[in-house]
Scaffold this motif. Structure first.
Motif, mmCIF file in Angstrom:
data_model
loop_
_atom_site.group_PDB
_atom_site.id
_atom_site.type_symbol
_atom_site.label_atom_id
_atom_site.label_comp_id
_atom_site.label_asym_id
_atom_site.label_seq_id
_atom_site.Cartn_x
_atom_site.Cartn_y
_atom_site.Cartn_z
ATOM 1 N N TYR A 179 6.541 -17.058 -2.836
ATOM 2 C CA TYR A 179 7.513 -16.887 -3.911
ATOM 3 C C TYR A 179 8.218 -15.556 -3.673
ATOM 4 O O TYR A 179 7.609 -14.492 -3.799
ATOM 5 N N PRO A 180 9.474 -15.572 -3.297
ATOM 6 C CA PRO A 180 10.164 -14.308 -3.014
ATOM 7 C C PRO A 180 10.440 -13.523 -4.297
ATOM 8 O O PRO A 180 11.138 -14.019 -5.181
ATOM 9 N N VAL A 181 9.854 -12.324 -4.404
ATOM 10 C CA VAL A 181 10.051 -11.518 -5.618
ATOM 11 C C VAL A 181 11.312 -10.664 -5.527
ATOM 12 O O VAL A 181 11.732 -10.069 -6.509
ATOM 13 N N ARG A 182 11.854 -10.597 -4.329
ATOM 14 C CA ARG A 182 13.000 -9.728 -4.091
ATOM 15 C C ARG A 182 14.113 -9.866 -5.138
ATOM 16 O O ARG A 182 14.571 -8.856 -5.683
ATOM 17 N N ILE A 189 12.265 -2.582 -5.350
ATOM 18 C CA ILE A 189 11.419 -2.937 -4.208
ATOM 19 C C ILE A 189 11.831 -2.140 -2.963
ATOM 20 O O ILE A 189 10.973 -1.566 -2.275
ATOM 21 N N ASP A 190 13.125 -2.066 -2.702
ATOM 22 C CA ASP A 190 13.585 -1.330 -1.519
ATOM 23 C C ASP A 190 13.216 0.143 -1.565
ATOM 24 O O ASP A 190 12.734 0.714 -0.582
ATOM 25 N N HIS A 191 13.429 0.745 -2.725
ATOM 26 C CA HIS A 191 13.096 2.165 -2.865
ATOM 27 C C HIS A 191 11.613 2.418 -2.607
ATOM 28 O O HIS A 191 11.248 3.359 -1.919
ATOM 29 N N ILE A 192 10.782 1.572 -3.185
ATOM 30 C CA ILE A 192 9.340 1.785 -3.034
ATOM 31 C C ILE A 192 8.909 1.509 -1.595
ATOM 32 O O ILE A 192 8.110 2.250 -1.021
ATOM 33 N N LYS A 193 9.476 0.471 -0.994
ATOM 34 C CA LYS A 193 9.121 0.161 0.390
ATOM 35 C C LYS A 193 9.425 1.343 1.299
ATOM 36 O O LYS A 193 8.651 1.700 2.187
ATOM 37 N N GLU A 194 10.570 1.939 1.036
ATOM 38 C CA GLU A 194 10.996 3.071 1.849
ATOM 39 C C GLU A 194 10.107 4.293 1.583
ATOM 40 O O GLU A 194 9.576 4.906 2.502
ATOM 41 N N GLY A 195 9.930 4.593 0.292
ATOM 42 C CA GLY A 195 9.175 5.795 -0.087
ATOM 43 C C GLY A 195 7.707 5.725 0.291
ATOM 44 O O GLY A 195 7.068 6.750 0.527
ATOM 45 N N ARG A 203 4.017 -6.344 -2.052
ATOM 46 C CA ARG A 203 3.195 -5.146 -2.164
ATOM 47 C C ARG A 203 3.971 -4.057 -2.919
ATOM 48 O O ARG A 203 3.445 -3.425 -3.848
ATOM 49 N N ALA A 204 5.220 -3.875 -2.527
ATOM 50 C CA ALA A 204 6.064 -2.869 -3.185
ATOM 51 C C ALA A 204 6.267 -3.234 -4.652
ATOM 52 O O ALA A 204 6.212 -2.378 -5.543
ATOM 53 N N TYR A 205 6.442 -4.523 -4.882
ATOM 54 C CA TYR A 205 6.622 -5.014 -6.241
ATOM 55 C C TYR A 205 5.376 -4.730 -7.093
ATOM 56 O O TYR A 205 5.463 -4.331 -8.251
#
Lengths: 703, 73
Positions: A179-182, A189-195, A203-205
């Motif tokens: 299930y894509p949470v994106r 999600i992008d910010h957390i993945k990067e940080g 996982r980021a979600y």
């Protein structure tokens, strides 16, 4: 130990999915119970040999319905799975799902899958699914879910070898999320993945959803995530709702495509049984009957193994005493350590029986019906239907009972349950009750058939229950919280309990008790031995000379030894302290001798009997109840010159022991479970005050 | 608005929505989703808690919690 394993595998799944049975099958008897680092949740792990010769450590994680934890136990699941640096973080995951109830079970599976952990799905209880005429198309289900699926039957053991085999092969990591949470929170999600250098969206979600709950994040990191969420407008609850609805929509489609049902709904036999077990008359009758059988068992069946243990320990002590050279070290080992150890192991039969019954009730599915039945009643006292289990267990021992409060989600309900459980008459009170009842309650029948001694014993148990309920009610009013607890609980279908599971639970819980309680009791026994064996002042130093002088006939035999030890105890630190507190306990009818016993039995109630026999110089060779009883009934009251152990004093003492905390191990467990000294201290003060007042009232009424 | 507590024993209904969003998250995890069929299975003595059948299994919940689940009329 951990280094000897080639890989770590975690077993996860919904409660009632047969996960524990599967764990027992996969590991056999190679299990051990420990703690997860930093938390008090029991960690069950075991050795599992894979067909390719590798040795895996299998970790049985607590059952949970989703990755979002509601209880302390469930929090561990999240910690282990989301933190790659966690010492128990697995190399592979076995997700156990109840094949007869697949839809709900798949929710958690899809969450695990989207964390991109290598996993297999064990479709357990496949026999139940067959019986319900569910036709599952495994091939197409495998394609839809993107992982290996192994049908297992944890009751018969079918499919276990294939499951082990599957673990030797490389587990495919699905390329696409189930299930894509994106779309739910792209920027967050992008910010957390990067940080945080994460590669999976989910996982980021999860970091975003649970930033406050993830124990491995620092406060700074938690705050950082909070800021990212704020900036991008991420709200936990609505997003989680969307996620759950989205996942279920996909799962429903898959179920419709791959499973054909002949009959709808849960087992009809279970429903018929429920009509009786939750009936407004029969339901309570059955529950009362079950409790009655349990008590009968605890008191009647446990008697002979307890006697056996007592005698063995006594022999062991005697042998040790004769083998070791005479002296302080000998005394420390025999009177300190071994005496403490004997105090712990003697309770094993009762604890084992109680846990056996609780395991039977839980395995069969009855326990959740008892909770269902009792919730409304318990709630009027500020408790919860789930408080029934700890309170019933409290009648064997408060230590495992307090540990059993962990599945109460609501903190207030849990705290109240922890607070009042020690009021339930535990098995350690029995030796005290038995001695005092034999001493002051005449052996007569009331109404011609009810034994008065038995009646008094039953009354003491009832007093404990009443004190627990009243205290819970008071606490309910005092404790204010905005946190609303809920009571959403699965009623699993009834099952025939698996004896192997019951046996393993008994073993595991008894071991926990011996280790946890044992540590404290032995330590306190040593301390008490020191307090009772040493003293300051001339009286203690010259004890031998003084006693020799007193013994008119100059005998040096056993009488001398007995008199000497009594004299020494009187002038020891413990004795001095007993005299010091005498004015305070005088209103309850107690003298300094009983004062010493009160102090020493603060470690554990049953120590009372041992201390009393030492104080009244009952020779070790005649250390049985009859002689203690005879000696006590001769004891003269120092103030009145009459009998010391009058019914008034006896009842006062019984009431005191019914209510007073008098158990170091319980305190230690409450400290652990409430994470601080605040509650154990309040509890001790409250219970001691309660006991003091009640004992005073009893003494005044009866004298 | 009709909710689950207003169902008769063994009566079926379709979930329409929830009145409490915090509670709804937990209920949805347990399979109580909008559009799903539920039926009232058991009422404990004293009228509380209740047990419903949803997703092919039995779920018990308190009356207060059950009243937050709305049913299509």
């Amino acid at each position: 130990m951990a280094k000897n394993f080639d890989l770590k595998i975690a077993l996860v799944g919904n409660p009632n999915s047969g996960k524990t049975t599967l764990f027992n099958l996969l590991t056999g008897l190679n299990q051990r119970t420990g703690n997860f680092p930093g938390v008090t949740v029991d960690k069950k792990s075991g050795k599992m040999k894979l067909p390719d010769g590798r040795l895996a450590e299998l970790i049985d994680l607590p059952g949970t319905y989703s990755i979002y934890p509601k209880t302390l136990d469930e929090q561990v699941v999240q910690d282990v799975l989301l933190n790659p640096k966690h010492p128990q973080h697995p190399d592979a995951v076995i997700v156990v799902a109840d094949a007869s109830n697949l839809k709900r079970n798949l929710l958690f599976f899809t969450q695990i899958r989207d964390l991109n952990l290598p996993c297999v799905l064990a479709l357990n209880m496949i026999d139940v699914a067959d019986r319900r005429k569910l036709q599952i198309n495994l091939r197409s289900l495998t394609i839809d879910l993107g992982v290996k699926i192994l049908p297992t039957n944890s009751r018969s053991g079918a499919g276990i070898e294939l499951l082990k085999q599957a673990l030797t092969e490389e587990l495919p990591r699905p390329k696409k999320a189930f299930y894509p949470v994106r779309p739910l929170a792209e920027q967050t999600i992008d910010h957390i993945k990067e940080g945080f250098d994460l590669s999976e969206d989910y996982r980021a979600y999860q970091y975003a959803q649970q930033n406050k709950r993830l124990s491995f994040l620092s406060d700074l990191e938690k705050e950082e995530i909070e800021q990212i969420k704020k900036k991008n407008g991420f709200y936990d609850v609505p997003t989680q709702s969307q996620e759950t609805i989205g996942r279920y929509a996909l799962i429903s489609d898959i179920i419709d495509r791959n499973i054909k049902t002949a009959i709808e709904g849960s087992s009809s036999l279970s429903k018929k049984i429920d009509q009786i077990t939750t009936h407004k008359v029969f339901g309570y009758l059955i529950f009362a009957l079950i409790l009655l059988v349990i008590f009968q068992a605890i008191f009647a069946w446990a008697e002979w193994p307890m006697n056996l243990i007592e005698n063995t320990m006594a022999e062991l002590t005697a042998v040790t005493k004769s083998l070791l050279p005479q002296g302080v070290f000998n005394d420390l080992i025999t009177d300190g350590v071994l005496a403490g150890l004997a105090g712990v192991v003697v309770f094993i039969p009762q604890i084992a029986l109680l846990f056996g019954f609780i395991a039977l009730l839980e395995e069969s599915g009855y326990m959740s019906r008892a909770v269902f039945l009792m919730d409304r009643v318990m709630r009027s006292f500020g408790l919860n239907g789930k408080s029934v289990v700890p309170m019933v267990s409290g009648m064997a021992c408060a230590i495992p009972a307090i540990m059993a409060t962990r599945n109460i989600e609501n903190w207030k309900d849990r705290l109240i349950t922890i607070f009042v459980t020690p009021f339930m008459s535990c098995s350690a009170r029995l030796p005290v009750y038995t001695l005092l009842i034999a001493l002051v309650v005449p052996k007569v029948d009331v109404f011609g058939f009810i034994n008065l001694q038995g009646l008094v014993l039953a009354a003491l148990y009832l007093l404990g229950i009443l004190a627990a309920l009243v205290s819970a009610w008071v606490l309910k009013i005092i404790l204010k919280t905005d946190l609303k607890g809920y009571f959403i609980m699965e009623l699993p279908s009834y099952k025939v309990p698996k004896l192997k599971n019951v046996g393993l639970t008994i073993y595991e819980k008894s071991l926990t008790f011996v280790v946890e309680a044992g540590k404290v009791i032995i330590a306190i026994s040593i301390l008490l031995w020191v307090l009772a064996s040493y003293g300051a002042g001339e009286d203690f130093e010259n004890a031998e000379a003084i006693v020799t002088q007193k013994m008119a006939d100059g005998s040096m035999g056993e009488d001398y030894e007995v008199a000497l030890s009594a004299y020494k105890l009187e002038h020891s630190f413990a004795g001095t302290f007993g005299k010091f507190i005498e004015p305070a306990i005088r209103p309850l009818g107690y003298d300094w001798k009983i004062g010493i016993a009160l102090i020493t039995s603060f470690a554990a109630r049953e120590v009372f009997v041992g201390t009393i026999s030492t104080i009244y110089s009952i020779g070790a060779s005649e250390d049985d109840e009859l002689t203690i009883k005879e000696r006590l009934s001769e004891e003269k009251n120092p103030w009145t010159g009459g009998k010391m152990y009058t019914p008034a004093l006896g009842y006062s003492l019984m009431v005191f022991y019914a209510f007073a905390m008098q158990c170091m191990s319980t305190l230690a467990v409450v400290y652990r479970e409430t994470k601080g000294w605040k509650w154990p201290i309040i509890q001790t003060i409250y219970m001691s005050a309660f006991a003091y007042l009640a004992a005073w009232l009893t003494y005044t009424l009866f004298s | 608005m009709k909710n689950i507590t207003q169902l008769a024993l063994n009566e079926k209904g379709i979930i329409k929505g929830f009145t409490n969003s915090d509670l709804s998250v937990k209920l949805m995890e347990m399979g109580c989703l909008p559009g799903v069929e539920v039926s009232l299975q058991l009422i404990a003595p004293f009228g509380d808690p209740l047990a419903i059948e949803v997703c092919g299994y039995q779920l018990s919940l308190r009356k207060e919690e059950a009243s937050s689940i709305l049913i299509e009329e």
